[in-house]
Design a protein around this motif. Structure first.
Motif, mmCIF file in Angstrom:
data_model
loop_
_atom_site.group_PDB
_atom_site.id
_atom_site.type_symbol
_atom_site.label_atom_id
_atom_site.label_comp_id
_atom_site.label_asym_id
_atom_site.label_seq_id
_atom_site.Cartn_x
_atom_site.Cartn_y
_atom_site.Cartn_z
ATOM 1 N N ASP A 19 0.811 -1.650 -6.000
ATOM 2 C CA ASP A 19 0.271 -2.812 -6.720
ATOM 3 C C ASP A 19 0.040 -3.978 -5.757
ATOM 4 O OD1 ASP A 19 0.377 -1.397 -9.083
ATOM 5 O OD2 ASP A 19 2.322 -2.249 -9.705
ATOM 6 N N GLN A 20 0.995 -4.183 -4.882
ATOM 7 C CA GLN A 20 0.869 -5.277 -3.911
ATOM 8 C C GLN A 20 -0.294 -5.028 -2.960
ATOM 9 O OE1 GLN A 20 3.692 -8.193 -3.376
ATOM 10 N NE2 GLN A 20 1.522 -8.643 -3.391
ATOM 11 N N LEU A 21 -0.448 -3.793 -2.514
ATOM 12 C CA LEU A 21 -1.549 -3.458 -1.620
ATOM 13 C C LEU A 21 -2.900 -3.690 -2.290
ATOM 14 C CD1 LEU A 21 -0.058 -0.255 0.007
ATOM 15 C CD2 LEU A 21 -0.964 -2.200 1.295
ATOM 16 N N ASN A 22 -3.028 -3.294 -3.537
ATOM 17 C CA ASN A 22 -4.290 -3.510 -4.259
ATOM 18 C C ASN A 22 -4.600 -4.997 -4.378
ATOM 19 O OD1 ASN A 22 -5.208 -0.856 -4.809
ATOM 20 N ND2 ASN A 22 -3.673 -0.631 -6.424
ATOM 21 N N GLN A 23 -3.588 -5.815 -4.598
ATOM 22 C CA GLN A 23 -3.800 -7.262 -4.671
ATOM 23 C C GLN A 23 -4.248 -7.813 -3.325
ATOM 24 O OE1 GLN A 23 -0.467 -9.433 -6.432
ATOM 25 N NE2 GLN A 23 -0.009 -7.688 -7.768
ATOM 26 N N PHE A 24 -3.595 -7.366 -2.258
ATOM 27 C CA PHE A 24 -3.947 -7.857 -0.932
ATOM 28 C C PHE A 24 -5.368 -7.435 -0.548
ATOM 29 C CE2 PHE A 24 0.812 -7.827 0.303
ATOM 30 C CZ PHE A 24 0.957 -9.118 -0.158
ATOM 31 N N LEU A 25 -5.746 -6.204 -0.878
ATOM 32 C CA LEU A 25 -7.081 -5.710 -0.538
ATOM 33 C C LEU A 25 -8.179 -6.489 -1.266
ATOM 34 C CD1 LEU A 25 -6.393 -1.877 -0.418
ATOM 35 C CD2 LEU A 25 -7.272 -3.265 1.475
ATOM 36 N N LYS A 26 -7.861 -7.049 -2.430
ATOM 37 C CA LYS A 26 -8.842 -7.834 -3.174
ATOM 38 C C LYS A 26 -9.124 -9.172 -2.492
ATOM 39 C CE LYS A 26 -7.883 -5.922 -7.771
ATOM 40 N NZ LYS A 26 -7.320 -6.203 -9.125
ATOM 41 N N ILE A 27 -8.124 -9.725 -1.808
ATOM 42 C CA ILE A 27 -8.305 -11.051 -1.199
ATOM 43 C C ILE A 27 -8.555 -10.976 0.303
ATOM 44 C CG2 ILE A 27 -6.851 -12.138 -2.949
ATOM 45 C CD1 ILE A 27 -4.608 -12.288 -0.870
ATOM 46 N N GLU A 28 -8.303 -9.806 0.920
ATOM 47 C CA GLU A 28 -8.468 -9.678 2.378
ATOM 48 C C GLU A 28 -9.937 -9.492 2.726
ATOM 49 O OE1 GLU A 28 -8.087 -10.225 5.800
ATOM 50 O OE2 GLU A 28 -6.044 -9.950 5.007
ATOM 51 N N THR A 29 -10.440 -10.315 3.638
ATOM 52 C CA THR A 29 -11.850 -10.259 4.030
ATOM 53 C C THR A 29 -12.059 -9.678 5.421
ATOM 54 O OG1 THR A 29 -11.731 -12.543 4.867
ATOM 55 C CG2 THR A 29 -12.442 -12.225 2.563
ATOM 56 N N LYS A 30 -11.020 -9.642 6.232
ATOM 57 C CA LYS A 30 -11.152 -9.138 7.594
ATOM 58 C C LYS A 30 -11.033 -7.613 7.609
ATOM 59 C CE LYS A 30 -9.257 -13.255 9.845
ATOM 60 N NZ LYS A 30 -8.177 -13.778 10.733
ATOM 61 N N THR A 31 -12.027 -6.967 8.204
ATOM 62 C CA THR A 31 -12.034 -5.500 8.234
ATOM 63 C C THR A 31 -10.797 -4.942 8.915
ATOM 64 O OG1 THR A 31 -14.451 -5.450 8.255
ATOM 65 C CG2 THR A 31 -13.316 -3.474 9.001
ATOM 66 N N VAL A 32 -10.395 -5.548 10.021
ATOM 67 C CA VAL A 32 -9.247 -5.026 10.767
ATOM 68 C C VAL A 32 -7.991 -5.028 9.902
ATOM 69 C CG1 VAL A 32 -8.677 -7.287 11.780
ATOM 70 C CG2 VAL A 32 -7.946 -5.192 12.925
ATOM 71 N N ASN A 33 -7.819 -6.062 9.074
ATOM 72 C CA ASN A 33 -6.651 -6.114 8.193
ATOM 73 C C ASN A 33 -6.787 -5.133 7.026
ATOM 74 O OD1 ASN A 33 -5.289 -8.041 9.696
ATOM 75 N ND2 ASN A 33 -6.151 -9.757 8.565
ATOM 76 N N GLN A 34 -8.008 -4.960 6.540
ATOM 77 C CA GLN A 34 -8.232 -3.974 5.480
ATOM 78 C C GLN A 34 -7.856 -2.575 5.957
ATOM 79 O OE1 GLN A 34 -12.358 -4.538 4.613
ATOM 80 N NE2 GLN A 34 -12.029 -6.296 3.262
ATOM 81 N N VAL A 35 -8.233 -2.258 7.192
ATOM 82 C CA VAL A 35 -7.912 -0.952 7.763
ATOM 83 C C VAL A 35 -6.400 -0.750 7.810
ATOM 84 C CG1 VAL A 35 -7.958 0.404 9.896
ATOM 85 C CG2 VAL A 35 -10.042 -0.718 9.084
ATOM 86 N N LYS A 36 -5.682 -1.755 8.264
ATOM 87 C CA LYS A 36 -4.224 -1.645 8.367
ATOM 88 C C LYS A 36 -3.579 -1.488 6.993
ATOM 89 C CE LYS A 36 -4.041 -4.356 12.648
ATOM 90 N NZ LYS A 36 -3.612 -5.633 13.276
ATOM 91 N N LEU A 37 -4.098 -2.215 6.004
ATOM 92 C CA LEU A 37 -3.559 -2.100 4.650
ATOM 93 C C LEU A 37 -3.829 -0.722 4.062
ATOM 94 C CD1 LEU A 37 -4.546 -5.608 3.219
ATOM 95 C CD2 LEU A 37 -2.230 -4.794 3.714
ATOM 96 N N LEU A 38 -4.991 -0.168 4.339
ATOM 97 C CA LEU A 38 -5.328 1.163 3.816
ATOM 98 C C LEU A 38 -4.448 2.253 4.419
ATOM 99 C CD1 LEU A 38 -9.203 0.796 3.672
ATOM 100 C CD2 LEU A 38 -7.720 1.350 1.720
ATOM 101 N N PHE A 39 -4.126 2.126 5.708
ATOM 102 C CA PHE A 39 -3.213 3.102 6.310
ATOM 103 C C PHE A 39 -1.821 3.005 5.675
ATOM 104 C CE2 PHE A 39 -6.110 3.492 10.069
ATOM 105 C CZ PHE A 39 -6.226 4.871 10.017
ATOM 106 N N LEU A 40 -1.383 1.770 5.375
ATOM 107 C CA LEU A 40 -0.108 1.607 4.674
ATOM 108 C C LEU A 40 -0.178 2.233 3.286
ATOM 109 C CD1 LEU A 40 1.329 -1.978 5.376
ATOM 110 C CD2 LEU A 40 2.447 0.223 5.761
ATOM 111 N N MET A 41 -1.315 2.048 2.624
ATOM 112 C CA MET A 41 -1.491 2.627 1.298
ATOM 113 C C MET A 41 -1.407 4.149 1.357
ATOM 114 S SD MET A 41 -4.625 2.061 -1.409
ATOM 115 C CE MET A 41 -4.007 0.467 -1.981
ATOM 116 N N SER A 42 -1.999 4.734 2.387
ATOM 117 C CA SER A 42 -1.919 6.181 2.567
ATOM 118 C C SER A 42 -0.475 6.631 2.681
ATOM 119 C CB SER A 42 -2.710 6.602 3.809
ATOM 120 O OG SER A 42 -2.590 7.985 4.039
ATOM 121 N N LYS A 43 0.306 5.871 3.422
ATOM 122 C CA LYS A 43 1.715 6.230 3.615
ATOM 123 C C LYS A 43 2.499 6.129 2.305
ATOM 124 C CE LYS A 43 3.508 5.192 7.518
ATOM 125 N NZ LYS A 43 4.097 4.520 8.712
ATOM 126 N N VAL A 44 2.211 5.085 1.527
ATOM 127 C CA VAL A 44 2.930 4.908 0.261
ATOM 128 C C VAL A 44 2.554 6.017 -0.728
ATOM 129 C CG1 VAL A 44 3.378 3.378 -1.681
ATOM 130 C CG2 VAL A 44 3.070 2.419 0.602
#
Length: 497
Positions: free
Chosen positions: A162-187
């Motif tokens: 849930d937290q990752l989905n919220q962060f991905l909605k407000i994150e605009t930088k591609t590099v940070n989106q990539v890092k969040l998606l890898f964390l999401m994969s792990k979760v």
């Protein structure tokens, strides 16, 4: 800042953008010989040293800058991060706490301190620090990932999603989106939602889009094997070990293949010290053109090395080990580029030994693809097929060195180490000529911090859940299995000593 320093820093930035950190460090060392008092050059040198995983140099140089300006919060934070990677946690926390004080709990200092806490399994302190911060941190990418990791440490995986989905909605930088998606994969993997885990990792790779010259990379392995035959290796200049010198141990393996586990087991022995992913091989390799004035390209330039040159390079390598060795006889190095470098290093350090650690290529590829190894400068992990091709080339290189080099070598399998820790550890210690030590069976109790991106995986007892993990993702692995061919059956390695 002088015009010379500006030119150097511009070139360094180009290297860093291409993740050529060792090249950047080499350039900065030369520049500092001309302008040794330049704090800008020293700061950049410390940064790229850390990026090339030479944390001792990074910590030492940052410390020098701290002593020049004890109230510079950036110097304090950077030094703290480097010392943390070296396992000097008390010093790291002290520096970060001082930076927090100087910045009146500025968000960069707070996040750095919280990150150090979390990386060392002190997530309660990390969470408390973040919750009590006066700054608005939610839009900070480092805070976002740290917040998710804390939820993962608490095993609150659904909340983490849930937290990752919220962060991905407000994150605009591609590099940070990539890092969040890898964390999401792990979760998602922890939740057993493997299709969602694969989808998140695939999206991360698509967004990143890092290029990789597969043809040139694979060709370099073929050329290395074609040039460094046994006859050629036997004819090249070799070093002469000095009495009392440490014995280098090279753990030759691919990322996500169990090297953190193996090194942690060895590090429990009083005669063995972990050096982590030491960049020393690349650093002394870069010295070859200077000491030989050779016109040949690497690795053909090895023919121009004299015994004196080789001994000089050996001393440089040993000097890199001084921080780690203490009273230990052996210092391990598990740098990720040891496959192509082992032939060269065996000439410079003929008293060295090598352990080849293999892992099932299907498990290896899944782990590489679903973890953010792009951030670690491994662009070949962007395609599952390329991961398989690289695994094959490295496996062939290991076999080539076993047939070619004269140093002592041992082959191990991650799967056997997990299933038969006692017998495999006995075999390893016998190979290293050190006596049995019971502490090696309790590696998870070590207070040492593994100097690796896998730090959070070695502070628990032996587990086998990573074995056969690829089966959870089998429907996505058709292209990989086609590339591996007969290697997909994972032939057992021969125990050669």
């Amino acid at each position: 800042m002088t015009s010379y320093s500006k030119q150097i820093l511009q070139k360094v930035q180009e290297y860093r953008s291409k993740k050529l950190f060792v090249n950047a460090a080499f350039l900065l060392r030369e520049a500092l010989e001309k302008e040794p008092d330049s704090q800008e050059l020293r700061f950049a040198y410390a940064q790229v040293s850390g990026e090339s995983r030479d944390f001792y140099t990074a910590a030492t140089v940052f410390d020098e800058l701290v002593h020049l300006n004890a109230e510079h919060p950036v110097y304090l934070v950077e030094s703290a991060n480097a010392w943390s990677r070296l396992g000097e946690i008390d010093k790291a926390v002290q520096y970060c706490q001082e930076a927090v004080r100087l910045t009146n709990s500025g968000h960069k200092s707070v996040i750095s301190l919280a990150n150090i806490y979390e990386q060392n399994n002190r997530w309660e302190e990390a969470e408390s620090l973040l919750l009590n911060s006066k700054d608005k941190l939610v839009e900070n990418g480092n805070y976002q990932r740290l917040r998710v990791r804390i939820l993962m440490a608490q095993k609150k995986f659904s909340e983490a999603i849930d937290q990752l989905n919220q962060f991905l909605k407000i994150e605009t930088k591609t590099v940070n989106q990539v890092k969040l998606l890898f964390l999401m994969s792990k979760v998602f993997d922890q939740l057993g939602e493997f299709d969602n885990a694969w989808r998140a990792a695939s999206k991360a790779h698509e967004l990143d889009g890092t290029g990789f010259d597969e043809h040139s990379y694979l060709k370099s392995y073929e050329e290395m094997r074609a040039f460094l035959t046994k006859e050629v290796v036997d004819s090249l200049a070799k070093g002469v070990p000095e009495q009392g010198m440490i014995e280098p141990l090279f753990v030759v393996s691919s990322p996500r293949s169990g090297t953190s586990l193996l090194e942690q087991i060895m590090g429990m022995h009083p005669d063995i010290e972990n050096g982590g992913e030491m960049p020393s091989g690349s650093l002394i390799q870069n010295q070859i053109p200077l000491v030989t004035d050779s016109f040949h390209q690497w690795p053909m330039s090895l023919v121009d090395l004299t015994p004196s040159d080789v001994n000089s390079l050996a001393k440089q390598y040993h000097s890199h080990c001084d921080f780690f060795k203490g009273t230990s006889r052996i210092v391990s190095n598990k740098a990720l580029n040891l496959y192509p470098q082992l032939g060269f290093l065996s000439l410079v350090l003929p008293n060295s030994r090598a352990v080849f650690l293999h892992r099932n290529p299907l498990d290896h590829a899944v782990s590489c693809f679903t973890n953010n190894l792009l951030e670690a400068g491994l662009p070949y992990t962007n395609r599952i097929e390329t991961i398989g091709k690289v695994w094959i080339e490295r496996y062939k290189m290991a076999q080539h060195w076993q047939d070619t080099l004269s140093i002592k070598m041992l082959v191990m399998n991650y799967e056997e180490l997990v299933e038969n820790q006692r017998s495999e550890t006995e075999r390893l210690l016998e190979f290293l000529d050190v006596p049995w030590h019971d502490d090696c069976m309790a590696f998870h109790k070590s207070k040492r911090i593994a100097r690796t991106i896998s730090y959070n995986q070695v502070n628990q007892k032996m587990y086998s859940s990573a074995r056969g993990r690829w089966k959870n993702y089998e429907k996505h692995l058709g292209p990989l299995i086609d590339v591996l061919g007969s290697f997909a059956e994972y032939p057992p390695s021969i125990h050669s000593q």
